[in-house]
Design a protein around this motif. Structure first.
Motif, PDB file in Angstrom:
ATOM      1  N   MET A 141       0.838  -1.175   0.000  1.00  0.00           N
ATOM      2  CA  MET A 141       0.000   0.000   0.000  1.00  0.00           C
ATOM      3  C   MET A 141       0.889   1.246   0.000  1.00  0.00           C
ATOM      4  N   PRO A 142       0.633   2.200  -0.917  1.00  0.00           N
ATOM      5  CA  PRO A 142       1.482   3.396  -0.962  1.00  0.00           C
ATOM      6  C   PRO A 142       1.303   4.246   0.288  1.00  0.00           C
ATOM      7  N   GLN A 143       2.395   4.871   0.681  1.00  0.00           N
ATOM      8  CA  GLN A 143       2.350   5.721   1.865  1.00  0.00           C
ATOM      9  C   GLN A 143       1.602   7.003   1.533  1.00  0.00           C
ATOM     10  N   LYS A 144       0.680   7.419   2.414  1.00  0.00           N
ATOM     11  CA  LYS A 144      -0.079   8.621   2.130  1.00  0.00           C
ATOM     12  C   LYS A 144       0.796   9.845   2.352  1.00  0.00           C
ATOM     13  N   PRO A 145       0.621  10.858   1.517  1.00  0.00           N
ATOM     14  CA  PRO A 145       1.437  12.067   1.664  1.00  0.00           C
ATOM     15  C   PRO A 145       1.113  12.778   2.976  1.00  0.00           C
ATOM     16  N   GLU A 146       2.111  13.352   3.564  1.00  0.00           N
ATOM     17  CA  GLU A 146       1.970  14.039   4.847  1.00  0.00           C
ATOM     18  C   GLU A 146       2.511  15.462   4.722  1.00  0.00           C
ATOM     19  N   PRO A 147       1.949  16.387   5.495  1.00  0.00           N
ATOM     20  CA  PRO A 147       2.539  17.728   5.538  1.00  0.00           C
ATOM     21  C   PRO A 147       3.953  17.666   6.110  1.00  0.00           C
ATOM     22  N   ASP A 148       4.771  18.615   5.738  1.00  0.00           N
ATOM     23  CA  ASP A 148       6.117  18.750   6.277  1.00  0.00           C
ATOM     24  C   ASP A 148       5.982  19.070   7.765  1.00  0.00           C
ATOM     25  N   ARG A 149       6.457  18.173   8.623  1.00  0.00           N
ATOM     26  CA  ARG A 149       6.317  18.371  10.069  1.00  0.00           C
ATOM     27  C   ARG A 149       7.533  19.109  10.605  1.00  0.00           C
ATOM     28  N   ILE A 150       7.293  20.274  11.147  1.00  0.00           N
ATOM     29  CA  ILE A 150       8.358  21.115  11.678  1.00  0.00           C
ATOM     30  C   ILE A 150       8.679  20.673  13.098  1.00  0.00           C
ATOM     31  N   VAL A 159       5.504  26.873  -3.460  1.00  0.00           N
ATOM     32  CA  VAL A 159       5.688  26.244  -2.157  1.00  0.00           C
ATOM     33  C   VAL A 159       6.506  24.975  -2.356  1.00  0.00           C
ATOM     34  N   ALA A 160       7.283  24.632  -1.365  1.00  0.00           N
ATOM     35  CA  ALA A 160       8.182  23.475  -1.486  1.00  0.00           C
ATOM     36  C   ALA A 160       7.425  22.155  -1.423  1.00  0.00           C
ATOM     37  N   SER A 161       6.325  22.122  -0.678  1.00  0.00           N
ATOM     38  CA  SER A 161       5.553  20.893  -0.548  1.00  0.00           C
ATOM     39  C   SER A 161       4.076  21.198  -0.713  1.00  0.00           C
ATOM     40  N   GLU A 162       3.461  20.516  -1.638  1.00  0.00           N
ATOM     41  CA  GLU A 162       2.032  20.709  -1.857  1.00  0.00           C
ATOM     42  C   GLU A 162       1.206  20.297  -0.638  1.00  0.00           C
ATOM     43  N   GLU A 163       1.769  19.450   0.189  1.00  0.00           N
ATOM     44  CA  GLU A 163       1.068  19.004   1.397  1.00  0.00           C
ATOM     45  C   GLU A 163       1.114  20.052   2.508  1.00  0.00           C
ATOM     46  N   GLY A 164       1.865  21.123   2.301  1.00  0.00           N
ATOM     47  CA  GLY A 164       1.948  22.161   3.309  1.00  0.00           C
ATOM     48  C   GLY A 164       2.864  21.772   4.453  1.00  0.00           C
ATOM     49  N   TRP A 165       2.625  22.337   5.600  1.00  0.00           N
ATOM     50  CA  TRP A 165       3.465  22.092   6.769  1.00  0.00           C
ATOM     51  C   TRP A 165       2.596  22.106   8.019  1.00  0.00           C
ATOM     52  N   GLY A 166       3.137  21.563   9.069  1.00  0.00           N
ATOM     53  CA  GLY A 166       2.445  21.553  10.347  1.00  0.00           C
ATOM     54  C   GLY A 166       3.451  21.308  11.459  1.00  0.00           C
ATOM     55  N   PHE A 167       2.985  21.344  12.681  1.00  0.00           N
ATOM     56  CA  PHE A 167       3.861  21.103  13.821  1.00  0.00           C
ATOM     57  C   PHE A 167       3.017  20.602  14.976  1.00  0.00           C
ATOM     58  N   ARG A 193      -7.672  16.102   1.409  1.00  0.00           N
ATOM     59  CA  ARG A 193      -6.685  15.733   0.386  1.00  0.00           C
ATOM     60  C   ARG A 193      -7.404  15.151  -0.834  1.00  0.00           C
ATOM     61  N   ARG A 194      -8.409  14.311  -0.616  1.00  0.00           N
ATOM     62  CA  ARG A 194      -9.161  13.722  -1.724  1.00  0.00           C
ATOM     63  C   ARG A 194      -9.847  14.805  -2.560  1.00  0.00           C
ATOM     64  N   TRP A 195     -10.454  15.787  -1.903  1.00  0.00           N
ATOM     65  CA  TRP A 195     -11.118  16.864  -2.628  1.00  0.00           C
ATOM     66  C   TRP A 195     -10.110  17.766  -3.340  1.00  0.00           C
ATOM     67  N   ARG A 196      -8.944  17.989  -2.720  1.00  0.00           N
ATOM     68  CA  ARG A 196      -7.916  18.788  -3.390  1.00  0.00           C
ATOM     69  C   ARG A 196      -7.449  18.097  -4.665  1.00  0.00           C
ATOM     70  N   GLU A 197      -7.213  16.793  -4.602  1.00  0.00           N
ATOM     71  CA  GLU A 197      -6.786  16.037  -5.782  1.00  0.00           C
ATOM     72  C   GLU A 197      -7.861  16.054  -6.863  1.00  0.00           C
ATOM     73  N   ARG A 198      -9.106  15.984  -6.467  1.00  0.00           N
ATOM     74  CA  ARG A 198     -10.209  16.037  -7.437  1.00  0.00           C
ATOM     75  C   ARG A 198     -10.200  17.374  -8.181  1.00  0.00           C
ATOM     76  N   GLY A 199     -10.018  18.468  -7.439  1.00  0.00           N
ATOM     77  CA  GLY A 199      -9.965  19.786  -8.073  1.00  0.00           C
ATOM     78  C   GLY A 199      -8.764  19.939  -8.987  1.00  0.00           C
ATOM     79  N   LYS A 200      -7.605  19.430  -8.570  1.00  0.00           N
ATOM     80  CA  LYS A 200      -6.403  19.498  -9.414  1.00  0.00           C
ATOM     81  C   LYS A 200      -6.601  18.716 -10.703  1.00  0.00           C
ATOM     82  N   ALA A 201      -7.181  17.523 -10.598  1.00  0.00           N
ATOM     83  CA  ALA A 201      -7.410  16.698 -11.783  1.00  0.00           C
ATOM     84  C   ALA A 201      -8.366  17.388 -12.744  1.00  0.00           C
TER      85      ALA A 201
END
Length: 197
Positions: free
Chosen positions: A1-10, A83-91, A165-173
Motif C-alpha cells: 500500500m502506498p504511503q499517504k502524503p503528509e505535511p512537512d512536520r516542523i 511552495v516546497a511541498s504541496e502538502e503544506g506544513w504543520g507542527f 486531500r481527496r477533494w484537493r486532488e479532485r480539483g487538481k485533476a
C-alpha cells in the motif's frame, strides 16, 4: 500500500520562527493558492515593495518552505517561486514548546494562523453578496460538540486531512483536464480542540 502524503512536520524551532512574521505567512498562503508567482506579483497583492517581498521569499526558501519554480522565467531575470511541498506544513506543540522561547514561538505562530484565517473568512463575509447565491448557498460554517478522548480527536483530524486531500486532488485533476468553468479557490477551516463548559 502506498504511503499517504503528509505535511512537512516542523520539529526545529528556528524553522517555525520564520512564520512569526505575518507577511511571510501571508506570502506563503498566497503562493500556495497561486501555485507559483513572482515577488512582483505577490508584492502587488500585499501592497509592499517587490524588494521586501523578495527578501521574505528568500527567508522562507532558506527554511525550506518555498523554492524556485523551474522553467517559469521567460527572460531569465524574473524569479518564480512555489511552495516546497504541496502538502503544506504543520507542527506539534509538544515537539517545540518545551522551553519558554518555544512556547512563545508556538503561541505567536498559532495566533497568527488563527488571525489570518479569521481575516480571510471576514473578507468573504464582507463580499458575500458579490459571490452570488450559488456560492453563498454552497458555503458552510458549522460547529459540532463531540465527546472524544485525545486518541479519537487525533483520529478525527487524520480523517479530515484525508478527506480534504481527496477533494484537493479532485480539483487538481479537473483543472488539469481543462475543467475550469466555475472553479474558485475554496478555503476550509476546521478546528478541533478540547474545552470545558
Amino acid at each position: 500500500m502506498p504511503q499517504k502524503p503528509e505535511p512537512d512536520r516542523i520539529t526545529d524551532l528556528s524553522r517555525l520562527k520564520a512564520f512569526t512574521n505575518p507577511l511571510r505567512m501571508q506570502l506563503y498562503r498566497l503562493l500556495y493558492a497561486a501555485g507559483s508567482a513572482t515577488a512582483s506579483q505577490l508584492a502587488a497583492q500585499v501592497d509592499q515593495a517587490p524588494s521586501l517581498v523578495s527578501y521574505h521569499l528568500r527567508k522562507l526558501a532558506e527554511h525550506g518552505f518555498v523554492a524556485e519554480a523551474d522553467g517559469r522565467s521567460s527572460d531569465g531575470r524574473e524569479r518564480w517561486w512555489q511552495v516546497a511541498s504541496e502538502e503544506g506544513w504543520g507542527f506539534r506543540e509538544s515537539d517545540l514548546a518545551d522551553t519558554p522561547e518555544g512556547a512563545a514561538v508556538v503561541g505567536a505562530v498559532t495566533r497568527g494562523l488563527v488571525d489570518s484565517r479569521a481575516a480571510q473568512y471576514r473578507a468573504y463575509l464582507d463580499q458575500g453578496a458579490a459571490w452570488g447565491r450559488e456560492w453563498t448557498d454552497a458555503a458552510f460554517g458549522a460547529e459540532w460538540l463531540l465527546d472524544l478522548n485525545a486518541a479519537e480527536l487525533a483520529e478525527l483530524g487524520e480523517e479530515l486531512q484525508d478527506l480534504s486531500r481527496r477533494w484537493r486532488e479532485r480539483g487538481k485533476a479537473a483543472r488539469a483536464a481543462g475543467d475550469v468553468e466555475g472553479r474558485e479557490h475554496v478555503s476550509v477551516h476546521l478546528y478541533g480542540f478540547p474545552f470545558r463548559p
